[in-house]
Write a protein that holds these residues in place. Structure first.
Motif, PDB file in Angstrom:
ATOM      1  N   GLN A 250       0.840  -1.192   0.000  1.00 56.94           N
ATOM      2  CA  GLN A 250       0.000   0.000   0.000  1.00 56.94           C
ATOM      3  C   GLN A 250       0.880   1.249   0.000  1.00 56.94           C
ATOM      4  O   GLN A 250       1.954   1.251   0.606  1.00 56.94           O
ATOM      5  CB  GLN A 250      -0.908   0.028   1.247  1.00 56.94           C
ATOM      6  CG  GLN A 250      -1.837  -1.178   1.371  1.00 56.94           C
ATOM      7  CD  GLN A 250      -2.851  -1.233   0.252  1.00 56.94           C
ATOM      8  OE1 GLN A 250      -3.326  -0.193  -0.213  1.00 56.94           O
ATOM      9  NE2 GLN A 250      -3.170  -2.438  -0.195  1.00 56.94           N
ATOM     10  N   PRO A 251       0.457   2.320  -0.673  1.00 59.78           N
ATOM     11  CA  PRO A 251       1.260   3.554  -0.643  1.00 59.78           C
ATOM     12  C   PRO A 251       1.256   4.155   0.749  1.00 59.78           C
ATOM     13  O   PRO A 251       0.253   4.074   1.478  1.00 59.78           O
ATOM     14  CB  PRO A 251       0.547   4.460  -1.654  1.00 59.78           C
ATOM     15  CG  PRO A 251      -0.862   3.942  -1.719  1.00 59.78           C
ATOM     16  CD  PRO A 251      -0.762   2.463  -1.502  1.00 59.78           C
ATOM     17  N   PRO A 252       2.352   4.744   1.180  1.00 58.55           N
ATOM     18  CA  PRO A 252       2.406   5.342   2.520  1.00 58.55           C
ATOM     19  C   PRO A 252       1.493   6.562   2.609  1.00 58.55           C
ATOM     20  O   PRO A 252       1.426   7.371   1.684  1.00 58.55           O
ATOM     21  CB  PRO A 252       3.880   5.735   2.683  1.00 58.55           C
ATOM     22  CG  PRO A 252       4.401   5.869   1.286  1.00 58.55           C
ATOM     23  CD  PRO A 252       3.634   4.883   0.462  1.00 58.55           C
ATOM     24  N   THR A 253       0.794   6.694   3.731  1.00 60.31           N
ATOM     25  CA  THR A 253      -0.100   7.830   3.933  1.00 60.31           C
ATOM     26  C   THR A 253       0.668   9.044   4.455  1.00 60.31           C
ATOM     27  O   THR A 253       1.804   8.931   4.924  1.00 60.31           O
ATOM     28  CB  THR A 253      -1.198   7.476   4.949  1.00 60.31           C
ATOM     29  OG1 THR A 253      -0.577   7.256   6.227  1.00 60.31           O
ATOM     30  CG2 THR A 253      -1.960   6.227   4.522  1.00 60.31           C
ATOM     31  N   ARG A 254       0.016  10.200   4.413  1.00 68.97           N
ATOM     32  CA  ARG A 254       0.637  11.419   4.940  1.00 68.97           C
ATOM     33  C   ARG A 254       0.952  11.266   6.419  1.00 68.97           C
ATOM     34  O   ARG A 254       2.038  11.640   6.884  1.00 68.97           O
ATOM     35  CB  ARG A 254      -0.292  12.616   4.722  1.00 68.97           C
ATOM     36  CG  ARG A 254       0.353  13.960   5.119  1.00 68.97           C
ATOM     37  CD  ARG A 254      -0.691  15.026   5.370  1.00 68.97           C
ATOM     38  NE  ARG A 254      -1.429  14.747   6.591  1.00 68.97           N
ATOM     39  CZ  ARG A 254      -1.065  15.154   7.809  1.00 68.97           C
ATOM     40  NH1 ARG A 254       0.029  15.858   7.969  1.00 68.97           N
ATOM     41  NH2 ARG A 254      -1.781  14.853   8.875  1.00 68.97           N
ATOM     42  N   ASP A 255       0.005  10.725   7.184  1.00 72.14           N
ATOM     43  CA  ASP A 255       0.225  10.590   8.629  1.00 72.14           C
ATOM     44  C   ASP A 255       1.413   9.674   8.920  1.00 72.14           C
ATOM     45  O   ASP A 255       2.217   9.942   9.820  1.00 72.14           O
ATOM     46  CB  ASP A 255      -1.040  10.044   9.303  1.00 72.14           C
ATOM     47  CG  ASP A 255      -2.158  11.069   9.352  1.00 72.14           C
ATOM     48  OD1 ASP A 255      -1.870  12.265   9.116  1.00 72.14           O
ATOM     49  OD2 ASP A 255      -3.319  10.672   9.616  1.00 72.14           O
ATOM     50  N   HIS A 256       1.517   8.574   8.157  1.00 71.04           N
ATOM     51  CA  HIS A 256       2.627   7.647   8.384  1.00 71.04           C
ATOM     52  C   HIS A 256       3.955   8.319   8.028  1.00 71.04           C
ATOM     53  O   HIS A 256       4.938   8.228   8.789  1.00 71.04           O
ATOM     54  CB  HIS A 256       2.434   6.383   7.547  1.00 71.04           C
ATOM     55  CG  HIS A 256       3.564   5.407   7.681  1.00 71.04           C
ATOM     56  ND1 HIS A 256       3.719   4.596   8.780  1.00 71.04           N
ATOM     57  CD2 HIS A 256       4.617   5.127   6.858  1.00 71.04           C
ATOM     58  CE1 HIS A 256       4.804   3.852   8.645  1.00 71.04           C
ATOM     59  NE2 HIS A 256       5.368   4.165   7.475  1.00 71.04           N
ATOM     60  N   LEU A 257       3.999   9.000   6.904  1.00 72.25           N
ATOM     61  CA  LEU A 257       5.234   9.666   6.488  1.00 72.25           C
ATOM     62  C   LEU A 257       5.643  10.750   7.478  1.00 72.25           C
ATOM     63  O   LEU A 257       6.822  10.903   7.801  1.00 72.25           O
ATOM     64  CB  LEU A 257       5.056  10.268   5.093  1.00 72.25           C
ATOM     65  CG  LEU A 257       4.927   9.260   3.942  1.00 72.25           C
ATOM     66  CD1 LEU A 257       4.495   9.967   2.666  1.00 72.25           C
ATOM     67  CD2 LEU A 257       6.247   8.528   3.720  1.00 72.25           C
TER      68      LEU A 257
END
Length: 507
Positions: A250-257
């Motif tokens: 899955q592509p990384p989300t803003r919160d995760h990054l």
């Protein structure tokens, strides 16, 4: 039936297609992506560094100037081609484990085979520029590139290979998988893929930041990882030592990054919006062989590792250069016995060294006492000329030497760009993909001997600006020196080397 089907139209597949095309082979390239351009291949996310060995390869095929133009690099490189002694370094040098290396610390006197050349030592470009140049050349050579084609089957027998893509089948004498780290060809052909599991998850992104001043420019090693702030606005990288635990399906989300970036930077930086982002790991794997009967692999299909040090693309281009002329000779029926087997024998050790180069950097960047201690030792080493010169040899490819069974120190290395007194350089003589005999003594006996392979070897005679004390050299199509003769010509030694690499002499 085509001579060769190449799966993958990235730089490695396209360079290989050009090598086969210039030799007159019938080639089709199958590419999954329907369009050649994408944000992932253009600057900044598609930015890559090409080192000297790769740039020399483009030079030898007449593609250096188009590549410089496509990359926005000044074509007037300011090199003195008539300079005595080793040429000065041109371009940066990169880093090892986040520790930037100073080109001024390279001991040029320790590089005995270095001669002036138009090709720089390091150049920043992007995948889009490389692929544009290679695609145009491949098309001119009659290579067919089919896009939007997904391979689903590979079946081979003693006569050839059939590649299934959708409802269509492509028959060929040989197939080469250049389809990346998740290679379908590698899986379908049953190659064994072995190596080490990841220690970190890396991220690269283009994002807008609320407070970019909280991140220091350049490469930053921290007690919890590493982050990178590039000159291009919003281009950020990070390494999180999580054991590769992030789910990359899955592509990384803003919160995760944002959480990762805050953790590794030790700041409370805020990401407003993420425009593009991807993840990678330092998983280091390599196939045990690069050939399974009529199926071969090159580039990331044969070896994967972290992008630390920028070695992946350069190693893949080296694979294509090494394989291209050998496969073409096999297709055309004049290859000596076992020539194609030398592809694995020569390139597998190079790939293994690159994997270890990547692993060593990961070990030095580990955010623990062991990693910190190793960083201290390495900083001391890279503060010396010997240490930086060693790193230059590894990064540039100049330290690579294939074992061709000769004690002559130049044999097995990439030939320097010898320049004859009339201004012709070795690269000028290699545009058509043939091997070259450079005869610095203009010895009639060598000229007569070279005629035995006149359709496969170009003979050129004349004094050189710097002949490194040699009487003549035999250079393979990939630029590797196959034989180097002293002033007193040894016909038997020359003919033995020519026959070993170029097959039986012509009648």
């Amino acid at each position: 039936m085509h001579d060769v089907v190449i799966v993958g139209a990235g730089p490695v597949g396209l360079f290989l297609a050009c090598e086969l095309g210039v030799a007159g082979c019938s080639v089709v390239v199958l590419e999954r992506e329907s369009e050649p351009g994408s944000p992932w291949r253009a600057n900044p996310l598609g930015m890559r560094g090409l080192f000297g060995s790769s740039l020399q390869a483009f030079h030898r095929r007449g593609m250096l100037h188009p590549l410089l133009a496509a990359s926005g690099v000044d074509d007037a490189l300011g090199v003195d081609l008539d300079a005595d002694g080793p040429a000065p370094l041109r371009g940066g040098l990169g880093h090892f484990a986040g520790m930037v290396l100073d080109p001024a610390d390279v001991d040029l006197a320790a590089l005995p085979f270095r001669l002036p050349t138009l090709a720089p030592d390091v150049m920043l470009t992007d995948l889009a520029a490389i692929e544009t140049v290679l695609s145009e050349r491949a098309s001119k050579l009659g290579v067919e590139i089919r896009r939007g084609v997904t391979v689903s089957g590979v079946a081979q027998d003693d006569e050839g290979v059939v590649v299934r893509a959708g409802e269509q089948e492509y028959a060929a004498r040989w197939v080469v998988g250049c389809d990346g780290g998740r290679s379908v060809v590698r899986r379908l052909a049953g190659f064994e893929f072995v190596g080490s599991e990841p220690r970190f998850t890396g991220y690269t992104m283009v994002a807008s930041l609320d407070d970019p001043e909280k991140l220091r420019p350049g490469i930053n090693l921290t007690p919890t990882g590493m982050y990178l702030r590039m000159p291009t606005e919003g281009h950020i990288g990070a390494m999180d030592f999580d054991g590769g635990a992030f789910d990359r399906s899955q592509p990384p989300t803003r919160d995760h990054l944002q959480a990762v970036l805050r953790r590794v930077s030790g700041t409370d930086v805020t990401l407003n919006e993420v425009h593009l982002a991807s993840s990678f790991t330092d998983r280091a794997m390599q196939t045990t062989t690069y050939r399974q009967r009529r199926v071969l692999l090159a580039g990331d299909a044969a070896h994967i590792h972290s992008p630390l040090g920028g070695q992946g693309l350069n190693t893949g281009l080296g694979d294509a250069l090494n394989l291209g002329w050998k496969l073409a000779a096999t297709v055309r029926g004049h290859a000596p016995d076992g020539l194609l087997d030398t592809y694995t024998r020569e390139r597998h050790p190079v790939g293994a060294r690159v994997l270890d180069w990547s692993r060593a950097q990961v070990a030095a960047m580990s955010p623990d006492p062991h990693g910190h201690a190793l960083q201290g030792v390495l900083r001391d080493l890279f503060g010396t000329r010997d240490g930086t010169t060693y790193a230059f040899g590894r990064l540039s490819g100049s330290s690579v030497r294939h074992d061709l069974g000769s004690d002559q120190p130049l044999v097995g290395r990439t030939a320097p760009d010898f320049r004859l007194e009339d201004g012709t350089c070795l690269a000028d003589l290699m545009h058509d993909g043939r091997g070259v005999v450079l005869d610095f003594s203009a010895d009639r006996r060598l000229r007569d001997a070279a005629r035995g392979w006149q359709s496969r070897l170009r003979y050129a005679a004349g004094t050189a600006r710097n002949d490194l004390g040699l009487g003549a050299v035999l250079v393979r199509p990939d630029g590797v020196v196959a034989w180097a003769g002293e002033r007193d010509f040894d016909r038997k030694a020359f003919e033995g080397a020519a026959g070993a690499w170029f097959g039986t002499a012509e009648s």
